[in-house]
Design a protein around this motif. Sequence first.
Motif: not given
Length: 261
Positions: A13-26, A74-85
């Motif tokens: 879960y997001a550590s800060h409230s400003k990121h609640f309900n926000q996609c981690f990737y985009c 890994t989350i980092d790997g998925r982050f990079t993969k989705v950016k390319k997609k």
Amino acid sequence: MTTKLSGYYQQAYASHSKHFNQCFYCGCEATERDYCPPLHMMQSIIDLGEDAEFISIPACYECFALLHNERVLTIDGRFTKVKKKIANKYAKALRVFHMWHENELDDMSDEFVHSIKAGMKLGEEAAQRLDFQGYSYATEDARVTIREKRTEFDVQGIVFYDFKEALNYCINELSVDKSDFYKLVVEDYNGDFNRALSQYRHRHEKVTAATDANTLIKSFAKQHKQNSDFVTRTVTHFINKDPSLTTEGALEKLYTNYIKK
């Protein structure tokens, strides 16, 4: 079955409230949870003894769908993969956004302007999603701190934090052809402006050299009343035999060996 399997994953879960309900990737609104690795691959990954993070993280529907069948552990790997997609999926819209400006549309037809503006809007949204750097999140066992960083684009020592600004600098100040250069920097060099500039200049110099050589050959043929195809073939032959020869040197050799006599 899916519910049971999901119990093996730590919920992030997001550590800060400003990121609640926000996609981690985009950064878009999160409506799903992306499982790392995907739930339907979990058993085979365990059976094969592969290392995986086994974390689920908030994601928007599109990022969730783009990653659904990706065996990235890994989350980092998925982050990079989705950016390319995302970059590949919206490549045309990104090109329109980066290449066009509102002030260029004044004399265009209404239909064309509508199409370009729609592309610019979609491309701008895609660019913002690509720029999003994620956020710090916490699981039951750990807290992962994501240090927000701005993407930098170095152009001959000048640093830009916006791709479009860097591109416009190259077009306006370095006089590159925007269409040719955009293809180089995006498709061939993945945003590396300096490598793209080096290749662009190399290609431009080769074209210029070929044009200059052709001009010299035509001038020589006219001056000495020779067939230009014969001159071209002979010059090419001389240079193939001796790559150190310039076009001027090959023409001089041609004159000495075949015409002066």
